[in-house]
Design an enzyme around this catalytic site. Sequence first.
Site, PDB file in Angstrom:
ATOM      1  N   ALA A  16       0.847  -1.185   0.000  1.00  0.00           N
ATOM      2  CA  ALA A  16       0.000   0.000   0.000  1.00  0.00           C
ATOM      3  C   ALA A  16       0.887   1.240   0.000  1.00  0.00           C
ATOM      4  O   ALA A  16       1.965   1.254   0.563  1.00  0.00           O
ATOM      5  CB  ALA A  16      -0.902  -0.013   1.224  1.00  0.00           C
ATOM      6  N   SER A 265       6.217   4.539   9.142  1.00  0.00           N
ATOM      7  CA  SER A 265       6.485   3.546   8.112  1.00  0.00           C
ATOM      8  C   SER A 265       5.272   2.671   7.874  1.00  0.00           C
ATOM      9  O   SER A 265       4.335   2.637   8.667  1.00  0.00           O
ATOM     10  CB  SER A 265       7.694   2.697   8.498  1.00  0.00           C
ATOM     11  OG  SER A 265       7.290   1.632   9.333  1.00  0.00           O
ATOM     12  N   LYS A 266       5.329   1.972   6.765  1.00  0.00           N
ATOM     13  CA  LYS A 266       4.228   1.093   6.395  1.00  0.00           C
ATOM     14  C   LYS A 266       3.915   0.094   7.495  1.00  0.00           C
ATOM     15  O   LYS A 266       2.774  -0.262   7.720  1.00  0.00           O
ATOM     16  CB  LYS A 266       4.588   0.317   5.129  1.00  0.00           C
ATOM     17  CG  LYS A 266       4.510   1.141   3.869  1.00  0.00           C
ATOM     18  CD  LYS A 266       4.807   0.274   2.674  1.00  0.00           C
ATOM     19  CE  LYS A 266       4.804   1.126   1.400  1.00  0.00           C
ATOM     20  NZ  LYS A 266       5.049   0.312   0.213  1.00  0.00           N
ATOM     21  N   ARG A 267       4.958  -0.341   8.131  1.00  0.00           N
ATOM     22  CA  ARG A 267       4.783  -1.369   9.143  1.00  0.00           C
ATOM     23  C   ARG A 267       4.011  -0.872  10.364  1.00  0.00           C
ATOM     24  O   ARG A 267       3.586  -1.654  11.196  1.00  0.00           O
ATOM     25  CB  ARG A 267       6.136  -1.938   9.579  1.00  0.00           C
ATOM     26  CG  ARG A 267       6.574  -3.109   8.735  1.00  0.00           C
ATOM     27  CD  ARG A 267       7.981  -3.544   9.087  1.00  0.00           C
ATOM     28  NE  ARG A 267       8.979  -2.557   8.711  1.00  0.00           N
ATOM     29  CZ  ARG A 267       9.408  -2.372   7.463  1.00  0.00           C
ATOM     30  NH1 ARG A 267       8.923  -3.101   6.493  1.00  0.00           N
ATOM     31  NH2 ARG A 267      10.317  -1.458   7.200  1.00  0.00           N
ATOM     32  N   ASP A 268       3.862   0.456  10.466  1.00  0.00           N
ATOM     33  CA  ASP A 268       3.122   0.967  11.612  1.00  0.00           C
ATOM     34  C   ASP A 268       1.638   0.612  11.531  1.00  0.00           C
ATOM     35  O   ASP A 268       0.959   0.597  12.532  1.00  0.00           O
ATOM     36  CB  ASP A 268       3.303   2.487  11.717  1.00  0.00           C
ATOM     37  CG  ASP A 268       4.732   2.848  12.092  1.00  0.00           C
ATOM     38  OD1 ASP A 268       5.326   2.094  12.887  1.00  0.00           O
ATOM     39  OD2 ASP A 268       5.250   3.842  11.591  1.00  0.00           O
TER      40      ASP A 268
END
Length: 512
Positions: A16, A265-268
């Site tokens: 995403a 970050s995306k991982r958040d």
Amino acid sequence: MNKEVRVRFAPSPTGALHIGGVRTALYNYLFAKKMGGKFLLRIEDTDQTRFVPGAEDYIKESLEWLGISPVESPWNPGGCGPYRQSERKPMYMQYALDLVEKGHAYYAFDTSEELEAMRERLTAARVVQPQYNSITRTQMKNSLTLTAEEVKARHASGEPYVIRIKIPRNEEVRLNDMIRGWVMVNSSTLDDKVLMKSDGMPTYHLANIVDDHLMNITHVIRGEEWLPSAPLHVLLYRYFGWADSMPQFAHLPLLLKPDGNGKLSKRDGDKLGFPVFPLNWTDPFTGEKSSGFREQGYLPDAFLNFLAFLGWNPGDERELFTIEELVEAFSVERIGKSGTKFDIAKAKWYNEQYLKVKPIDELAAFFIADANAEGFEVPADKTEAIVNLVKGRVTFPADLWKESKFIVSAPTEFDQEIASKKWNADAVKVLGAYAVTLEGFSGPFDAGTAKALLESTAETEGIKLGKVMQAVRLAVTGSGAGPDLMEVFAILGTMEVAKRIRFALSTLTVVA
RNA sequence: GGUCGGUUCGUCUAGGGGUUAGGACGUAUCCCUUUCACGGAUAAAACACGGGUUCGAUUCCCGUACCGACUACCA
């Protein structure tokens, strides 16, 4: 000199698109529009191992949702296609070879094990920067250390190789960033970055320079994480002989986590209590779901306005801007230098502001859809009144229905805390009498009438209205808080109010 | 560790050699409201530190501290 401004947003389809990327796209869009130029999009999919299906559609849909679509893109090609680097694959090798010929690049045959061994050796020797550079390359297997025959033989045997840039040993490289001013770096701190990978694909570094040049990009507006490799890019423009047409760089401040530790970050995902993606996203490999601002109820204009202010401001005290006004007010000079912490409270405030000024029929549409989804039909002649009554109380469109559901659907339960405090003999008396009054009333029933009737009823009973008002609300709405009660009565009508009062009277008991 | 970047209220920021350092979000209080919210008003709240330069520094310069990015055949 008077070249048309062309800027690009160049995401890689690895999942995403996260909001930092969306803001980068927005600034590119605003800058292009402001300068009367073009905003284009290029998919940077040179890493085939990280390709994620659906990611490209996601990017497209996100930008469309916000109304900042590029005029040239893979799905709407202009004259500089293709717009996916994977489809441009055949173009890159000739440029890499050009650099080899000019002596600015070389073949390297080192395996990943050998590279790893080199780094370990250097680390053990306490070399500050264990990297492939002007010193260490003399120890490695490349066309600088091997004889021409050996190189030829390795090529002939089909041995895999990469092409690396040959960074000069000691040279000042400078670039004039539009946001940060002059940035200077000595080439001795740079390493011999891989330009062509062994799979025949270029790395980002090569591809972005070649493509930006071929696509006539005039300004590169990208995240600050690219600043350290910008000097490498400057060198590449120079070695290609394109220094004169090198785009201007603007490195945007990063979007930081609210707690101030690190970039968003995306991982958040949703871990921080808010989405980091514009749209809902389901990871096709893990099935992990992440929520998006759109589905949470953020309006695109509000979200855009909010995003624009994360790192930029117009220099005056205005806060609310349409996209057209943003274009008009935008300038790269007014972009800040320091990282910006993401503040979801501000995003909500923007949403409230935009919701408040939305045309009533648009709000009604949200309201009706949510009501229908829960199986309720709302009388058409009442929707407008209901929406007007609650629109000042909502943050998201979905709150319209949540805040007013009690009007459409009579309460079957009552807030116990309020009941225990406010449900008393006086209240029962007034309500009983009021129900009778309403049942016998005919004629136009509006908020004023409802109130007058209630006041006179209380007076007749010899009870101060203020003492029983909460109980009246409780009886009709089931809770102790909500929009103006008399307006609610007017929408409900005399018979419905009376009916609800009788239900409350028969359900609630007075606790002494 | 090294390289690069950054540092004004809790947050987003304006400003810039002499200002009561301004606004917005959030917070608190008051008003409005027979509730809650909206709205209005008010308040608390900031120039990281140390040296210069200067009549004067939050603003310019240097250093320190802190924060961040980067340091892959990822972008």
